[in-house]
Motif scaffolding. Structure first.
Motif, mmCIF file in Angstrom:
data_model
loop_
_atom_site.group_PDB
_atom_site.id
_atom_site.type_symbol
_atom_site.label_atom_id
_atom_site.label_comp_id
_atom_site.label_asym_id
_atom_site.label_seq_id
_atom_site.Cartn_x
_atom_site.Cartn_y
_atom_site.Cartn_z
ATOM 1 N N PRO A 24 0.722 -1.100 -0.145
ATOM 2 C CA PRO A 24 0.054 0.083 -0.144
ATOM 3 C C PRO A 24 1.091 1.310 -0.217
ATOM 4 N N PRO A 25 0.275 2.358 -0.428
ATOM 5 C CA PRO A 25 1.251 3.595 -0.546
ATOM 6 C C PRO A 25 1.542 3.858 0.976
ATOM 7 N N GLY A 26 2.824 4.259 0.968
ATOM 8 C CA GLY A 26 3.753 4.601 2.277
ATOM 9 C C GLY A 26 3.868 3.333 3.213
ATOM 10 N N GLY A 27 3.581 2.028 2.711
ATOM 11 C CA GLY A 27 3.705 0.817 3.663
ATOM 12 C C GLY A 27 5.061 0.302 3.361
ATOM 13 N N PHE A 28 5.129 -0.542 4.446
ATOM 14 C CA PHE A 28 6.704 -1.344 4.305
ATOM 15 C C PHE A 28 6.447 -2.376 3.246
ATOM 16 N N PHE A 82 17.565 -5.988 -5.824
ATOM 17 C CA PHE A 82 17.840 -4.690 -5.019
ATOM 18 C C PHE A 82 17.826 -3.632 -5.845
ATOM 19 N N SER A 83 17.435 -3.735 -7.061
ATOM 20 C CA SER A 83 17.001 -2.401 -7.941
ATOM 21 C C SER A 83 15.514 -1.870 -7.288
ATOM 22 N N THR A 84 14.710 -2.725 -7.093
ATOM 23 C CA THR A 84 13.662 -2.378 -6.755
ATOM 24 C C THR A 84 13.232 -2.146 -5.305
ATOM 25 N N TYR A 85 14.429 -2.558 -4.500
ATOM 26 C CA TYR A 85 14.477 -2.188 -3.057
ATOM 27 C C TYR A 85 15.072 -0.807 -2.964
ATOM 28 N N ALA A 86 15.906 -0.390 -4.025
ATOM 29 C CA ALA A 86 16.368 0.986 -3.785
ATOM 30 C C ALA A 86 15.123 1.823 -4.493
ATOM 31 N N VAL A 87 14.160 1.450 -5.297
ATOM 32 C CA VAL A 87 13.121 2.241 -5.752
ATOM 33 C C VAL A 87 12.149 2.261 -4.604
ATOM 34 N N ASP A 88 12.026 1.166 -3.741
ATOM 35 C CA ASP A 88 11.148 1.316 -2.753
ATOM 36 C C ASP A 88 11.533 2.435 -1.731
ATOM 37 N N ILE A 89 12.538 2.323 -1.441
ATOM 38 C CA ILE A 89 13.384 3.278 -0.526
ATOM 39 C C ILE A 89 12.992 4.935 -0.938
ATOM 40 N N GLN A 90 13.359 4.979 -2.040
ATOM 41 C CA GLN A 90 13.194 6.401 -2.619
ATOM 42 C C GLN A 90 11.738 6.676 -2.661
ATOM 43 N N LEU A 128 9.343 5.557 -0.549
ATOM 44 C CA LEU A 128 8.932 6.052 0.797
ATOM 45 C C LEU A 128 9.441 7.279 1.403
ATOM 46 N N VAL A 129 10.519 7.522 0.876
ATOM 47 C CA VAL A 129 11.071 9.051 1.163
ATOM 48 C C VAL A 129 10.346 9.839 0.576
ATOM 49 N N ASP A 130 9.890 9.871 -0.653
ATOM 50 C CA ASP A 130 8.996 10.889 -1.534
ATOM 51 C C ASP A 130 7.649 10.972 -0.942
ATOM 52 N N GLN A 131 7.278 9.870 -0.268
ATOM 53 C CA GLN A 131 5.809 10.005 0.204
ATOM 54 C C GLN A 131 5.893 10.597 1.747
ATOM 55 N N GLY A 132 6.896 10.975 2.029
ATOM 56 C CA GLY A 132 6.934 11.403 3.462
ATOM 57 C C GLY A 132 7.235 10.461 4.719
ATOM 58 N N ARG A 133 7.762 9.366 4.434
ATOM 59 C CA ARG A 133 7.957 8.190 5.131
ATOM 60 C C ARG A 133 9.554 7.945 5.183
ATOM 61 N N PRO A 134 10.296 8.981 5.486
ATOM 62 C CA PRO A 134 11.894 8.602 5.514
ATOM 63 C C PRO A 134 12.181 7.704 6.770
ATOM 64 N N ALA A 135 11.352 7.514 7.787
ATOM 65 C CA ALA A 135 11.695 6.548 8.857
ATOM 66 C C ALA A 135 11.564 5.196 8.506
ATOM 67 N N THR A 136 10.558 4.967 7.894
ATOM 68 C CA THR A 136 10.155 3.767 7.131
ATOM 69 C C THR A 136 11.055 3.301 6.065
ATOM 70 N N ALA A 157 14.350 2.286 7.790
ATOM 71 C CA ALA A 157 13.990 1.208 8.636
ATOM 72 C C ALA A 157 14.102 -0.104 7.504
ATOM 73 N N TYR A 158 13.497 0.246 6.275
ATOM 74 C CA TYR A 158 13.547 -0.825 5.196
ATOM 75 C C TYR A 158 14.807 -1.198 4.867
ATOM 76 N N LEU A 159 15.533 -0.011 4.424
ATOM 77 C CA LEU A 159 17.046 -0.081 4.022
ATOM 78 C C LEU A 159 17.772 -1.030 4.993
ATOM 79 N N ALA A 160 17.651 -0.745 6.329
ATOM 80 C CA ALA A 160 18.652 -1.311 7.180
ATOM 81 C C ALA A 160 18.047 -2.758 7.479
ATOM 82 N N ALA A 161 17.010 -2.925 7.709
ATOM 83 C CA ALA A 161 16.265 -4.368 7.783
ATOM 84 C C ALA A 161 16.631 -5.237 6.719
ATOM 85 N N THR A 162 16.328 -4.550 5.520
ATOM 86 C CA THR A 162 16.572 -5.635 4.272
ATOM 87 C C THR A 162 18.241 -5.840 4.263
#
Length: 151
Positions: free
Chosen positions: A50-54, A101-109, A111-119, A122-127
């Motif tokens: 979902p938008p903004g979700g993990f 890992f390309s989708t991983y990078a896009v997912d991080i970007q 989340l940041v663009d959706q105003g969820r930098p903490a998520t 967390a996703y970056l480190a957890a993965t």
């Protein structure tokens, strides 16, 4: 009648078959990559984020893929003298296409663009931690199982 010497093809080493060079390696990597990417895509469709979700689908794809890589590398290096195309097909192709890992990078970007930098952080480190742990645990477990099974 033969062609004059100036028109003859130069003598040289015998021509290698197309199937003894790099062509089969490229072919099996492409085939394996298509299979792995298709499996990953099917998983992402089945488990959308979902938008903004993990992004759980991508997270677990990478963790499971890394665990399989750990077991696979132990099996083909310590146990089984595999055909020369097995490693490129399954390791590079299937598992390389499955892990993403390309989708991983896009997912991080995203989340940041959706105003969820903490998520995103967390996703970056957890993965990263989970993927490295998965490959280590899987390869260690595979080696122990193989050692235990030896007479």
């Amino acid at each position: 009648m033969t062609a004059p010497e100036s028109l003859r093809a130069p003598a040289g080493p015998a021509r290698r078959s197309l199937w003894t060079g790099q062509a089969p390696v490229v072919a099996v990597v492409a085939l394996g990559g298509a299979l792995g990417a298709t499996a990953r895509y099917a998983l992402a469709l089945h488990w959308p984020t979902p938008p903004g979700g993990f992004p759980w689908a991508t997270f677990w794809t990478n963790v499971v893929g890394c665990a399989v890589i750990g077991v696979f590398m132990v099996v083909i290096t310590d146990v089984w003298a595999a055909h020369r195309l097995v490693r490129p097909f399954f390791g590079t192709g299937v598992l390389g296409g499955f892990t993403t890992f390309s989708t991983y990078a896009v997912d991080i970007q995203r989340l940041v663009d959706q105003g969820r930098p903490a998520t995103g952080l967390a996703y970056l480190a957890a993965t990263l931690l989970a993927a490295l742990t998965a490959v280590w645990l899987a390869s260690t477990a595979a080696r122990r199982v193989l050692k235990w099974r030896q007479p």
